[in-house]
Design an enzyme around this catalytic site. Structure first.
Site, short mmCIF file in Angstrom:
data_model
loop_
_atom_site.label_atom_id
_atom_site.label_comp_id
_atom_site.label_asym_id
_atom_site.label_seq_id
_atom_site.Cartn_x
_atom_site.Cartn_y
_atom_site.Cartn_z
N LYS A 118 0.81 -1.21 0.00
CA LYS A 118 0.00 0.00 0.00
C LYS A 118 0.85 1.26 0.00
O LYS A 118 0.46 2.28 -0.60
CB LYS A 118 -0.95 0.00 1.21
N GLU A 202 -3.42 6.60 7.45
CA GLU A 202 -4.23 7.44 6.58
C GLU A 202 -5.25 8.20 7.39
O GLU A 202 -5.76 7.70 8.41
CB GLU A 202 -4.95 6.60 5.52
N HIS A 237 -14.07 -3.84 8.40
CA HIS A 237 -13.37 -3.59 7.14
C HIS A 237 -13.42 -4.79 6.19
O HIS A 237 -12.69 -4.81 5.19
CB HIS A 237 -11.92 -3.18 7.38
N ARG A 294 -5.95 -8.90 -8.84
CA ARG A 294 -6.52 -10.24 -8.95
C ARG A 294 -8.00 -10.11 -9.23
O ARG A 294 -8.56 -9.01 -9.26
CB ARG A 294 -6.33 -11.01 -7.64
#
Length: 679
Positions: A118, A202, A237, A294
């Site tokens: 990430k 973040e 999440h 993917r």
């Protein structure tokens, strides 16, 4: 171009079956790989060939690259499809496949490596001009630097594993006091799930939608997007409900977000199927979240609204063929919604559930698709993700798709381990979801701090459960009799046949008496509850308790349907009526003795689920307080913290790190501190 003749699917469960379905339609042979825990799994039976690759734990089977390549060599496979999860986003695996002279049905290793981290992905997207969430993604991973970065970003923030997804290694942190523990747990979970404890921070976007764009690229320079999916309904999440298109999407916003996703793919020379995920805020601004290199779990909703087979496109691109379409050729028609059916207990903090599937009866309805990886009699293992099936509904409009999906879930029976079916129905029926207003905060706002709790079981439902036990008991007795005419089935010289029951349903016990003067007509009375009136139950069908039969009942003038099966003295029951659909299990305690201990009680700390001990924080002689963390157990890729329910002294510790435990195993014993007022 290379024509693929035989594909090895380096995965398991429903995605392996789904890839095989398309491959076999295209005339391509398939090879399954399996662990000892999956020897009887459906994906093994579905394949043309199958090869054992190791014991149950993924680290000894599905994640062992050499074992998978050996299986490909043994079977002369010329291509490998990684599915999703496991090695699907492992650049080393893609490289190893290609070095072995095989076709990897996925992107190049460089793209996987870049977008699989990430931090690196976000830096690249910032350079490419793709909107990104403010945060910290640098190499310095010291607590001091991360704490400083958090202060610079401002709370609330998201702590995320740089190397993975699916909610593992991710924590929402509201203030500095919670940050240190979040860093520790996120690192641990990330290291166990992805082999890397690197983190990024973040700024938390409050009340966003999670909207992702499906992209496809070939080796001839063509890149298109196939519209969006709204994956906002999430728990911890992890996605719960996905749909396409997004209910608030405009043609202009779709074009804008689609263009950003296509640019992200072009910037890294991407090839194959990929998903660019964004957070969409309430103003219409969107921010790059991550790119999944993917096929996604939720790809069926895109297939249903575009009419495309994404696995077929993957295979054709891997063979070197062009996509055969331009952006203007892509159109979205109708609406599709998908839910993930999990073996987990929503009433117990969504703990993963294991055990034997006593019955699996998916609904048979038009415009409903089941992607499943289970069969009756199969054991749900603690080694893998708890998703057992996906249910997808299509309609000309969103509300039609939603109603069809609710009805399909109501008509579906998966009996044995606890499931989240009733939770899914509840979510789909909430007004906020019906209006298309659900954000990533939906589940937290609807169910609050305590989480989901099923509605209390009413006495009519308990009465029906008792009647089902009665019918089954009589069914067993008659099976042993030579021949009994229907007129004599409930005959008694002393009036109506009366049978007592003491039913354990969940944590509650119900004492009742079932009376029947004639077949098909019953009355149920609750012992010790004189204020409860007699409940009358009538059947409308041939009375047999097994999952192949749907029984209709009239319970106090309310019509309901049931599918029920008895396994090891436990009666599993799928109930559907005009106002509810639920799964129940009950045990008649008058004939069954429970020798086990169910859950932790006071100072006896037992394993709440099958799993692996990650860490133990106490030893014999330690003093502990109520709420103190005792251990961490990992199961089905998630970590579960175990806390003390009492104050006291640790007198026995029976677990160590890396040990496997089974549900209800005694892990730690605490001598409870006596109440000073009573001592």
């Amino acid at each position: 171009m290379s024509s693929i003749r035989k594909i090895l699917i380096a995965n398991r469960g429903e995605i392996a079956v789904r890839v095989m379905r398309t491959a076999q339609r295209l005339g391509i042979s398939t090879v399954a790989v399996y662990s000892d825990a999956d020897a009887q799994a459906p994906h093994v039976a579905c394949a043309d060939e199958a090869v054992r690759i190791g014991p149950g734990p993924v680290g000894e089977s599905y994640l062992v690259i050499d074992n998978i390549l050996d299986a490909a060599r043994q079977t002369n496979a010329d291509a490998i499809h990684p599915g999703y999860g496991f090695l699907s986003e492992n650049a080393d695996f893609a490289t190893a496949v290609q070095k072995a002279g095989l076709i990897f049905i996925g992107p190049d290793a460089d793209a996987i490596s870049l977008m699989g981290n990430k931090a690196a992905a976000k830096r690249r997207m910032i350079e490419a001009g793709v909107p990104c969430v403010p945060g910290y993604e640098d190499a310095d991973q010291s607590d001091e630097r991360l704490i400083k970065a958090a202060l610079e970003i401002g709370f609330p923030i998201m702590v995320k594993a740089a190397a993975g997804g699916g909610g593992r290694g991710m924590r929402l942190v509201q203030d500095m006091d919670a940050l240190k523990n979040a860093l520790v747990t996120a690192r641990s979970e990330a290291a166990n799930a992805f082999g890397s404890d690197e983190l990024i921070l973040e700024k938390a976007i409050i009340y966003p939608r999670h909207v992702e764009i499906q992209i496809f690229a070939d080796r001839h320079g063509h890149v298109v997007h196939l519209g969006e999916r709204d994956c906002s309904v999430q728990r911890r999440h992890q996605k719960v409900i996905e749909e396409s298109p997004c209910s608030i999407m405009t043609p202009e916003l779709r074009a804008d977000m689609g263009a950003a996703a296509v640019e992200a793919a072009r910037n890294i020379n991407y090839v194959g199927a990929g998903t660019v995920e964004f957070l969409l805020d309430q103003t219409g601004a969107y921010y790059f979240l991550e790119m999944n290199t993917r096929l996604q779990v939720e790809h069926p909703v895109t297939e249903m609204v575009t009419g495309l087979d994404l696995v077929e496109l993957q295979i054709r691109v891997a063979q070197g063929e062009p996509l055969g379409m331009q952006q203007e050729d892509v159109s979205l028609k109708g609406h599709a919604i998908e839910v993930r059916l999990y073996a987990e207990d929503p009433n117990n903090d969504f703990m993963p559930a294991t055990g034997k599937i006593a019955a699996w009866r998916p609904a048979d309805m038009a415009h409903i698709r089941f992607d499943a990886g289970v069969v009756e009699g199969q054991e749900i293992s603690p080694f893998y993700d708890p998703m057992v099936a996906k249910v997808i509904a299509y309609g000309d409009d969103r509300e039609t798709a939603r109603k069809r999906l609710v009805e399909a879930l109501r008509q579906t029976a998966l009996l044995g381990p606890a499931t989240n079916r009733d939770f899914l129905v509840t979510c789909l029926e909430k007004e906020v979801f019906i209006k298309g207003e659900a954000t990533t905060a939906f589940i937290g706002e609807i169910f609050g701090e305590t989480g989901y709790t099923a509605d209390p079981i009413n006495h009519e439902t308990v009465a029906l459960q008792a009647v089902l036990h009665f019918i089954h008991d009589r069914q067993q007795a008659l099976a042993r009799a030579i021949c009994v005419p229907d007129a004599l089935k409930n005959f008694s010289t002393v009036g109506a046949v009366q049978t007592p029951y003491s039913l354990l349903i969940g944590e509650d016990t119900y004492d009742l008496i079932v009376s029947s003067a004639k077949a098909g007509s019953y009355q149920v009375d609750f012992n010790g509850e004189e204020d409860l009136p007699t409940i009358h139950v009538e059947t409308h069908d041939n009375e047999q308790v097994h999952a192949d039969v749907t029984l209709s009942f009239n319970v106090n003038n309310q019509i309901c349907k049931s599918r029920a099966v008895v396994d090891a003295n436990v009666l599993y029951h799928a109930l559907q009526s005009s106002n509810q659909a639920l799964f129940l299990s009950s045990t008649n305690q008058l004939i069954v003795t429970d020798d086990g201990v169910d859950g932790s009680a006071g100072g006896m700390v037992t394993a709440p689920l099958h799993g692996r001990v990650i860490d133990v924080f106490v030893q014999v002689g330690d003093k502990v307080e109520e709420g103190q963390k005792l251990a961490i157990v990992e199961a089905m890729k998630m970590q579960h913290e175990i806390f003390s329910e009492v104050d006291g002294d640790v007198v026995d510790v029976r677990i160590i790190s890396d040990q496997q435990v089974s549900v209800n195993d005694l892990m730690i014993e605490i001598a409870e501190k006596e109440d000073e007022e009573n001592s």
